[in-house]
Enzyme design. Structure first.
Site, short mmCIF file in Angstrom:
data_model
loop_
_atom_site.label_atom_id
_atom_site.label_comp_id
_atom_site.label_asym_id
_atom_site.label_seq_id
_atom_site.Cartn_x
_atom_site.Cartn_y
_atom_site.Cartn_z
N ASP A 1 41.02 36.22 47.11
CA ASP A 1 40.53 36.97 45.95
C ASP A 1 40.86 38.45 46.08
O ASP A 1 40.93 38.98 47.19
CB ASP A 1 39.00 36.78 45.86
CG ASP A 1 38.47 37.09 44.47
OD1 ASP A 1 39.27 37.39 43.56
OD2 ASP A 1 37.24 37.05 44.31
N GLY B 1 44.08 41.18 41.67
CA GLY B 1 44.04 42.01 40.46
C GLY B 1 43.57 43.43 40.77
O GLY B 1 44.18 44.41 40.33
N ARG B 2 42.48 43.52 41.55
CA ARG B 2 41.95 44.85 41.89
C ARG B 2 42.94 45.63 42.77
O ARG B 2 43.06 46.84 42.66
CB ARG B 2 40.59 44.71 42.60
CG ARG B 2 39.45 44.52 41.64
CD ARG B 2 38.23 43.96 42.32
NE ARG B 2 38.38 42.54 42.58
CZ ARG B 2 37.61 41.84 43.40
NH1 ARG B 2 36.65 42.44 44.07
NH2 ARG B 2 37.80 40.55 43.56
N ARG C 1 48.61 43.02 37.03
CA ARG C 1 47.95 42.06 37.92
C ARG C 1 48.98 41.18 38.66
O ARG C 1 48.78 40.83 39.83
CB ARG C 1 46.99 41.19 37.13
CG ARG C 1 45.83 41.97 36.51
CD ARG C 1 44.98 41.07 35.62
NE ARG C 1 44.47 39.92 36.36
CZ ARG C 1 43.42 39.98 37.16
NH1 ARG C 1 42.75 41.09 37.31
NH2 ARG C 1 43.03 38.90 37.81
N HIS D 1 49.51 39.55 42.60
CA HIS D 1 49.75 38.16 43.00
C HIS D 1 51.00 38.06 43.87
O HIS D 1 51.06 37.27 44.81
CB HIS D 1 49.88 37.26 41.77
CG HIS D 1 48.63 37.20 40.94
ND1 HIS D 1 47.38 37.07 41.49
CD2 HIS D 1 48.43 37.26 39.59
CE1 HIS D 1 46.46 37.05 40.52
NE2 HIS D 1 47.08 37.17 39.36
N SER E 1 42.44 27.92 40.16
CA SER E 1 41.30 27.06 39.83
C SER E 1 41.44 26.50 38.42
O SER E 1 42.22 27.02 37.60
CB SER E 1 39.99 27.85 39.95
OG SER E 1 39.89 28.78 38.88
N GLU F 1 39.37 26.90 36.22
CA GLU F 1 38.89 27.99 35.35
C GLU F 1 39.99 29.04 35.13
O GLU F 1 40.00 29.73 34.11
CB GLU F 1 37.66 28.66 35.98
CG GLU F 1 36.40 27.80 35.97
CD GLU F 1 36.36 26.70 37.04
OE1 GLU F 1 37.20 26.74 37.98
OE2 GLU F 1 35.50 25.81 36.94
N ASN F 2 40.93 29.15 36.05
CA ASN F 2 42.02 30.13 35.92
C ASN F 2 42.92 29.84 34.71
O ASN F 2 43.64 30.73 34.24
CB ASN F 2 42.88 30.21 37.18
CG ASN F 2 42.22 30.92 38.34
OD1 ASN F 2 42.52 30.66 39.51
ND2 ASN F 2 41.29 31.83 38.06
N ARG G 1 36.35 34.12 52.32
CA ARG G 1 36.57 34.65 50.97
C ARG G 1 36.79 36.16 51.09
O ARG G 1 35.98 36.87 51.68
CB ARG G 1 35.40 34.38 50.04
CG ARG G 1 35.73 34.90 48.63
CD ARG G 1 34.76 34.46 47.57
NE ARG G 1 35.31 34.82 46.27
CZ ARG G 1 35.05 34.22 45.12
NH1 ARG G 1 34.21 33.22 45.10
NH2 ARG G 1 35.60 34.62 44.00
C1 FPP Z 1 42.47 35.92 42.91
O1 FPP Z 1 42.67 37.28 42.64
C2 FPP Z 1 43.74 35.25 43.13
C3 FPP Z 1 44.26 34.31 42.33
C4 FPP Z 1 43.60 33.83 41.10
C5 FPP Z 1 45.55 33.71 42.60
C6 FPP Z 1 45.91 33.48 44.03
C7 FPP Z 1 47.36 33.38 44.09
C8 FPP Z 1 48.16 33.96 45.00
C9 FPP Z 1 47.70 34.64 46.21
C10 FPP Z 1 49.61 33.95 44.70
C11 FPP Z 1 50.48 33.09 45.41
C12 FPP Z 1 49.98 31.85 46.01
C13 FPP Z 1 50.76 31.09 46.76
C14 FPP Z 1 50.26 29.83 47.35
C15 FPP Z 1 52.15 31.50 47.03
P1 FPP Z 1 42.20 37.84 41.23
O2 FPP Z 1 43.37 37.82 40.33
O3 FPP Z 1 41.01 37.07 40.75
O4 FPP Z 1 41.80 39.30 41.62
P2 FPP Z 1 40.64 40.19 41.02
O5 FPP Z 1 39.35 39.47 41.31
O6 FPP Z 1 40.77 41.45 41.78
O7 FPP Z 1 40.91 40.32 39.57
#
Ligand code: FPP
Length: 232
Positions: free
Chosen positions: A13, A16-17, A26, A30, A58, A60-61, A179
Site C-alpha cells: 500500500d 499513490g501517496r 499514481r 505503481h 483487489s 474493490e480496485n 501492510r
Molecule cells: C496500493 O497503493 C497498491 C495497489 C492498489 C497496487 C499494487 C500494485 C503494484 C505494487 C504494482 C505492481 C505489482 C506487481 C505484482 C508487479 P495505492 O494505490 O492504494 O496507494 P495510496 O493508498 O497511497 O493511494
C-alpha cells in the site's frame, strides 16, 4: 524463536501517496512499486521464505478510474511476461490467484503461460493475488463445495476439509502479514487464511519498502510468541 516464516504475505500500500508526494501520476507510484516487488522477491528467496504472496489488485480496485485500472493491468501484464526469465533463473514458481474471470483474456493468457513454465520450480512460490477478495474467496469455496459434495458430505465437512475449496488450496496459511503505508486494516484480504497470522504494520510506503525494511519485519516476527490460543 520462530526464525524464518514459511509464508510471508504483503498488502502493498502507498503507491499513490508516494507518487503524489513527488508531484507525479499514481501510475508512476505503481511502477516504482513493481521495483519493490522485484527487490522483495529476491530478498524473500535469499532469506529462505518458501511462499511470498502479494496483494496486487483487489476486487474493490476495479472501482478505481479506468485509466488507473488500465495502467495497473498493463504493468501487471508487462511484469508477468517480463519476469519469466528471472523467475526461471531463481527457481521461483509463479501463481496468480483470484477472481480470474474478471481479468482480460490477454492477462489470463500471460498468467497461464508463466504459471505453466514455472510450475516445476521449487525454491520459492510467488503468489500474486489479482482481482481477489477474502469474502469472495469464502463464497466461491462454499459454492464449489456445495456443487461437489452430496448434502450429507457437505454437512459432515470439517474445517480443514473446507481449505481445499479456497483458491489458496495447497498453500500454507500466511505466518506473517505485512501492510505498508501506515494503514491498520485487513481490507478484505486473506480473511479465512489469516486466522492465526502475525501482523506487521509499517509507515513506509510500498515503493520505499526494500530489503532492509523486509529484514526488519522478519526480525520482529522472530520475536513474536505464537500460541494459537493455547497456553505455553
Ligand atoms: C496500493 O497503493 C497498491 C495497489 C492498489 C497496487 C499494487 C500494485 C503494484 C505494487 C504494482 C505492481 C505489482 C506487481 C505484482 C508487479 P495505492 O494505490 O492504494 O496507494 P495510496 O493508498 O497511497 O493511494
Amino acid at each position: 524463536m520462530n526464525s524464518i516464516p514459511t509464508h510471508v504475505s504483503i498488502i502493498m500500500d502507498g503507491n499513490g501517496r508516494w507518487a503524489k508526494a513527488r508531484g507525479k501520476e499514481r501510475a508512476f507510484g505503481h511502477m516504482a512499486g513493481a521495483e519493490s516487488v522485484r527487490a522483495i522477491t529476491e530478498a524473500a528467496g535469499n532469506a529462505g521464505v518458501k511462499y511470498l504472496s502479494l496483494y496486487a489488485f483487489s476486487e474493490e480496485n476495479w472501482n478505481r478510474p479506468d485509466a488507473e485500472v488500465n495502467a495497473l493491468m498493463e504493468l501487471l501484464l508487462r511484469y508477468i511476461k517480463g519476469e519469466l526469465k528471472t523467475l526461471m533463473d531463481n527457481d521461483i514458481r509463479f501463481v496468480a490467484l483470484g477472481h480470474r474471470e474478471r481479468l482480460s483474456d490477454k492477462v489470463n493468457a500471460a498468467i497461464d503461460a508463466t504459471m505453466a513454465q514455472t510450475a516445476g520450480n521449487r525454491k520459492m512460490t510467488l503468489v500474486i493475488f489479482l482481482s481477489y477478495s477474502g469474502k469472495w474467496d469464502i463464497m466461491q469455496a462454499m459454492k464449489k463445495a456445495a456443487a461437489t459434495l452430496s448434502p450429507e458430505e457437505f454437512q459432515a465437512m470439517e474445517l480443514p476439509d473446507f481449505d481445499r475449496y479456497l483458491v489458496t488450496a495447497g498453500i500454507p496459511d500466511p505466518d506473517l502479514l505485512i501492510r505498508t503505508s501506515g494503514e491498520l486494516r485487513i481490507s478484505n484480504y486473506l480473511l479465512w487464511q489469516s486466522a492465526y497470522t502475525e501482523f506487521y504494520f509499517t509507515d513506509v510506503l510500498w515503493p520505499d519498502f526494500r530489503e532492509a525494511e523486509f529484514h526488519a519485519a522478519l526480525e520482529e516476527y522472530a520475536r513474536r510468541d505464537r500460541r494459537y490460543g493455547k497456553v505455553k
